[in-house]
Design an enzyme around this catalytic site. Structure first.
Site, short mmCIF file in Angstrom:
data_model
loop_
_atom_site.label_atom_id
_atom_site.label_comp_id
_atom_site.label_asym_id
_atom_site.label_seq_id
_atom_site.Cartn_x
_atom_site.Cartn_y
_atom_site.Cartn_z
N ARG A 48 -3.70 -88.08 -0.68
CA ARG A 48 -3.28 -86.71 -0.95
C ARG A 48 -3.71 -86.36 -2.36
O ARG A 48 -4.18 -87.20 -3.12
CB ARG A 48 -1.77 -86.50 -0.73
CG ARG A 48 -0.82 -87.60 -1.00
CD ARG A 48 -0.53 -87.93 -2.45
NE ARG A 48 -0.30 -86.77 -3.27
CZ ARG A 48 -0.61 -86.72 -4.55
NH1 ARG A 48 -1.18 -87.76 -5.16
NH2 ARG A 48 -0.39 -85.65 -5.27
N ALA B 64 -5.63 -82.73 -4.16
CA ALA B 64 -6.81 -81.97 -3.72
C ALA B 64 -8.14 -82.73 -3.87
O ALA B 64 -8.89 -82.85 -2.91
CB ALA B 64 -6.83 -80.63 -4.44
N GLN C 292 6.55 -86.89 -4.74
CA GLN C 292 5.30 -87.40 -5.33
C GLN C 292 5.47 -87.67 -6.83
O GLN C 292 4.81 -88.54 -7.38
CB GLN C 292 4.16 -86.38 -5.14
CG GLN C 292 3.65 -86.27 -3.72
CD GLN C 292 4.34 -85.16 -2.96
OE1 GLN C 292 5.51 -84.84 -3.22
NE2 GLN C 292 3.66 -84.55 -2.01
N ASP D 206 -4.33 -76.92 -6.21
CA ASP D 206 -4.99 -77.16 -4.92
C ASP D 206 -6.02 -76.10 -4.58
O ASP D 206 -6.94 -76.35 -3.81
CB ASP D 206 -3.95 -77.25 -3.81
CG ASP D 206 -3.25 -78.58 -3.87
OD1 ASP D 206 -2.39 -78.75 -4.76
OD2 ASP D 206 -3.59 -79.47 -3.07
N ASN E 169 -0.34 -74.65 -6.08
CA ASN E 169 -0.07 -76.07 -6.36
C ASN E 169 1.24 -76.42 -5.65
O ASN E 169 1.88 -75.55 -5.02
CB ASN E 169 0.02 -76.31 -7.87
CG ASN E 169 0.01 -77.80 -8.20
OD1 ASN E 169 -0.83 -78.54 -7.72
ND2 ASN E 169 0.97 -78.26 -8.99
N LYS E 170 1.63 -77.66 -5.75
CA LYS E 170 2.82 -78.16 -5.06
C LYS E 170 4.02 -77.23 -5.24
O LYS E 170 4.26 -76.72 -6.34
CB LYS E 170 3.14 -79.56 -5.60
CG LYS E 170 4.35 -80.25 -5.02
CD LYS E 170 4.38 -80.30 -3.52
CE LYS E 170 3.16 -80.95 -2.91
NZ LYS E 170 3.07 -80.76 -1.43
O1 MRU Z 1 0.90 -82.35 -0.94
P1 MRU Z 1 0.11 -83.07 -2.00
O2 MRU Z 1 0.78 -84.30 -2.51
O3 MRU Z 1 -1.32 -83.32 -1.57
O4 MRU Z 1 0.06 -82.03 -3.19
C1 MRU Z 1 -0.70 -82.35 -4.33
C2 MRU Z 1 -0.58 -81.39 -5.43
O5 MRU Z 1 0.01 -80.34 -5.32
C3 MRU Z 1 -1.32 -81.73 -6.68
O6 MRU Z 1 -0.67 -81.22 -7.79
C4 MRU Z 1 -2.73 -81.12 -6.61
O7 MRU Z 1 -3.38 -81.49 -5.44
C5 MRU Z 1 -3.53 -81.44 -7.77
S1 MRU Z 1 -4.28 -83.03 -7.63
C6 MRU Z 1 -5.21 -83.43 -8.96
#
Ligand code: MRU
Length: 365
Positions: A50, A52, A201, A242, A252-253
């Site tokens: 996981r 991006a 996470q 993302d 983003n998350k």
């Molecule tokens: O659902 P996830 O764990 O894939 O979400 C990830 C995020 O939101 C990260 O902050 C984002 O992908 C940036 S990764 C360098």
């Protein structure tokens, strides 16, 4: 620094993909092996891999897995198989644009050779392309780290959300890459890691990763961020992204938008660190970014145990969009974009780099 290879290809064109299974951290450090595209699709959907950029790198190798069985086929059958693999991987998660960027790049590489090379040769060429995407991500993260480190001062408290570290990229991270680079340049930072509900996470991955790197880190519940800011413990907020629209609105998350509002209320700068592969200049603003909706069980049965009444209604968007006006700057591998405006983004990211070839709407969502 300990070196974790989030994603690695083993062997030649008939090889396989190995991924750190992030759902098992921090209790266990284990890899899974993907020998077919279905196993990888499940790994992306279940967040075993996981973040991006890491999703993009994994999907690029996924195309190699998808066409392995067709390398001795005729050209039409080979390209049919390639399209199927690309479309299937594109359906794994909708928000991180790096996934679609990497898939399109793989497809373009294969199509450029159609007619002049046979399936065997194209199979080799697309593995080389996947490795190039992987290596570029490594370099982009280091450059983001170098540029972003300038924004942080010795002794500062930095709040981060989710995991934008080595686990979310080829190996160094975007937001955490900035923190690593600042630490390598001698700045002492204190990091607050939001636990990041509902899948943690921040607690499971960021706290683990920063701890492995000997970075001073304190874990907090998401709901504590306002209080920690009010107490004057945070001088900068720094996250990954993302998908970033042409005007700078950034997905983003889930929880990132709330943090940006809190940061504005406390006059704390909010920074996003992301490679140019995370920009989607075909999308004018954040309202057009597809937001992944995830299984209600992630909220009602946190890690298997019931945590809510049976049959309760649940809303579980996995991402939110922070409006550009709340961002002090975006750090990419080409430098710092400040102020965050459509004009500055177009000037730094450029039409060609940030404009994702349009896969049809269904495949993008
Ligand atoms: O659902 P996830 O764990 O894939 O979400 C990830 C995020 O939101 C990260 O902050 C984002 O992908 C940036 S990764 C360098």
């Amino acid at each position: 620094m300990p070196h974790v290879q989030t994603v690695r290809w083993v062997g030649g064109a008939d090889g396989c993909l190995r991924l750190v299974d992030q759902t098992r951290l921090p209790a266990e450090f284990a890899e899974i092996e993907c020998r077919d595209v279905q196993t990888l699709w499940e790994a992306i959907r279940a967040l075993r891999v996981r973040g991006a950029p890491a999703i993009g790198v994994a999907a690029a190798y996924g195309v190699c897995l998808g066409i392995q069985a067709a390398r001795d086929a005729d050209e039409d059958a080979f390209f049919r198989r390639l399209d199927e693999a690309v479309d299937y991987l594109a359906s794994s998660r909708p928000t991180a644009v790096n996934l679609f960027w990497a898939l399109e790049r793989m497809k373009r590489t294969a199509l450029a050779l159609r007619g002049s090379a046979g399936p065997g040769e194209i199979t080799e060429a697309i593995l080389t392309e996947a490795k190039a995407i992987h290596e570029e991500d490594r370099r982009m993260c280091r450059a983001i780290g170098r540029h972003g480190a300038e924004l942080l001062a010795d002794g500062q408290g930095v709040l981060t959300h989710c995991n934008a570290g080595g686990l979310a990229t080829a190996d160094y991270g975007t937001a955490l890459g900035v923190i690593y680079a600042a630490a390598e340049s001698g700045k002492r930072l204190h990091v607050f890691a939001d636990e990041t509900r509902p899948l943690l996470q921040g607690a499971r991955l960021t706290a683990w990763e920063l701890h492995q790197h000997d970075i001073d880190v304190t874990l907090i519940c998401d709901s504590m961020a306002a209080q920690v800011m009010r107490e004057g413990r945070v001088q900068a907020v720094l996250t990954g992204a993302d998908r970033i629209a042409a005007n700078g609105d950034a997905a983003n998350k889930i929880g990132t938008y709330g943090l940006a509002v809190l940061a504005a209320a406390h006059d704390i700068p909010f920074y996003i660190a992301a490679p140019t592969s995370t920009f989607d200049l075909a999308i004018a603003d954040g309202g057009l970014i597809p937001i992944e909706q995830r299984d209600p069980a992630e909220i009602t049965h946190g890690f298997g145990r019931p945590t809510a009444p049976d049959g309760i209604h649940v809303y579980n968007p996995a991402f939110d969009v922070t409006p550009a006006r709340l961002l002090r700057a975006i750090v990419c591998e080409r430098g710092v974009i400040e102020p965050v405006t459509a004009e500055r983004i177009a000037a730094v990211v450029g039409e060609n780099e940030g404009r994702k070839p349009q896969m049809n709407a269904d495949k993008r969502r």
